[in-house]
Design a protein around this motif. Structure first.
Motif, mmCIF file in Angstrom:
data_model
loop_
_atom_site.group_PDB
_atom_site.id
_atom_site.type_symbol
_atom_site.label_atom_id
_atom_site.label_comp_id
_atom_site.label_asym_id
_atom_site.label_seq_id
_atom_site.Cartn_x
_atom_site.Cartn_y
_atom_site.Cartn_z
ATOM 1 N N VAL A 48 29.926 3.981 -32.607
ATOM 2 C CA VAL A 48 30.011 2.915 -33.399
ATOM 3 C C VAL A 48 28.180 2.160 -34.040
ATOM 4 C CG1 VAL A 48 31.219 0.566 -33.028
ATOM 5 C CG2 VAL A 48 31.887 2.410 -32.303
ATOM 6 N N TYR A 60 24.781 0.806 -37.015
ATOM 7 C CA TYR A 60 26.511 0.682 -37.176
ATOM 8 C C TYR A 60 26.420 2.148 -38.263
ATOM 9 C CZ TYR A 60 25.539 -4.362 -35.314
ATOM 10 O OH TYR A 60 25.107 -5.019 -34.779
ATOM 11 N N SER A 63 32.310 1.659 -40.960
ATOM 12 C CA SER A 63 33.094 1.397 -41.301
ATOM 13 C C SER A 63 33.489 0.424 -40.074
ATOM 14 C CB SER A 63 34.325 2.443 -40.512
ATOM 15 O OG SER A 63 34.263 2.487 -38.628
ATOM 16 N N VAL A 64 32.206 0.244 -39.701
ATOM 17 C CA VAL A 64 32.424 -2.163 -39.189
ATOM 18 C C VAL A 64 30.456 -2.716 -39.527
ATOM 19 C CG1 VAL A 64 32.836 -0.549 -36.875
ATOM 20 C CG2 VAL A 64 30.236 -0.829 -37.037
ATOM 21 N N LYS A 65 29.813 -1.822 -40.401
ATOM 22 C CA LYS A 65 28.984 -3.215 -40.786
ATOM 23 C C LYS A 65 29.833 -4.165 -41.331
ATOM 24 C CE LYS A 65 26.268 0.652 -42.120
ATOM 25 N NZ LYS A 65 24.759 1.255 -43.070
ATOM 26 N N ARG A 67 31.185 -6.413 -39.762
ATOM 27 C CA ARG A 67 32.341 -6.897 -39.022
ATOM 28 C C ARG A 67 31.494 -7.077 -37.296
ATOM 29 N NH1 ARG A 67 36.573 -4.674 -38.339
ATOM 30 N NH2 ARG A 67 35.763 -2.108 -38.886
ATOM 31 N N PHE A 68 31.204 -6.379 -37.492
ATOM 32 C CA PHE A 68 30.668 -6.170 -35.109
ATOM 33 C C PHE A 68 28.773 -6.228 -35.664
ATOM 34 C CE2 PHE A 68 33.871 -2.369 -34.598
ATOM 35 C CZ PHE A 68 35.163 -3.610 -34.533
ATOM 36 N N MET A 83 33.099 -8.477 -31.838
ATOM 37 C CA MET A 83 33.620 -7.774 -32.493
ATOM 38 C C MET A 83 34.651 -8.858 -33.573
ATOM 39 S SD MET A 83 35.405 -4.638 -31.007
ATOM 40 C CE MET A 83 36.264 -5.309 -29.894
ATOM 41 N N LEU A 86 38.874 -8.125 -36.961
ATOM 42 C CA LEU A 86 39.829 -7.082 -36.873
ATOM 43 C C LEU A 86 40.437 -6.309 -37.359
ATOM 44 C CD1 LEU A 86 38.937 -7.422 -32.263
ATOM 45 C CD2 LEU A 86 37.851 -5.533 -33.635
ATOM 46 N N ASP A 90 40.517 0.032 -35.497
ATOM 47 C CA ASP A 90 39.561 0.090 -34.730
ATOM 48 C C ASP A 90 40.297 -0.478 -33.427
ATOM 49 O OD1 ASP A 90 38.235 -3.171 -36.794
ATOM 50 O OD2 ASP A 90 37.726 -1.003 -36.841
ATOM 51 N N TYR A 94 36.778 1.841 -26.070
ATOM 52 C CA TYR A 94 34.878 1.330 -26.310
ATOM 53 C C TYR A 94 34.492 2.032 -25.204
ATOM 54 C CZ TYR A 94 36.083 -0.555 -30.594
ATOM 55 O OH TYR A 94 36.842 -0.634 -32.228
#
Length: 117
Positions: A48, A60, A63-65, A67-68, A83, A86, A90, A94
């Motif tokens: 991630v 990153y 898929s999470v750029k 947002r996380f 995070m 969400l 997701d 983890y």
């Protein structure tokens, strides 16, 4: 001995937020990059985010750029994963990861994140 202990997982609604923490011990934390991985049911484990040893650079998965946000506090031997926004996709376990050498890779036990209304 190296230990990685994750916390902060739980149930969140879509659009909600969670903050994961990973406390490390047994090695010189400030000298190594740290990563977060996740594994959803029936899927392979995916990376991630990776934070460099000084926290100055973070990579990153696409898929999470946006947002996380991963970060670390070398004084506390802790790496974080904030995070936001969400999504149900997701949902996963983890894991915190430390790679101290090519064949010296350590994992925490993981923390479950479930995103559902």
């Amino acid at each position: 001995q190296v230990q990685l202990v994750e916390s902060g997982g739980g149930l969140a609604q879509p659009g909600g937020s969670l903050r994961l923490s990973c406390v490390a011990s047994g090695f010189t934390f400030r000298s190594y990059p740290m990563s977060w991985y996740r594994q959803a049911p029936g899927k392979e484990r995916e990376k991630v985010a990776t934070v460099t040893s000084d926290g100055g650079s973070i990579i990153y998965v696409d898929s999470v750029k946006g947002r996380f946000t991963a970060s670390r506090d070398n004084a506390k031997n802790t790496v974080y994963l904030q995070m936001n926004s969400l999504k149900p996709e997701d949902t996963a376990v983890y894991y915190c990861n430390a790679r101290l050498a090519i064949l010296s890779i350590y994992w925490g036990r993981g923390t479950q994140v479930t995103v559902s209304s």
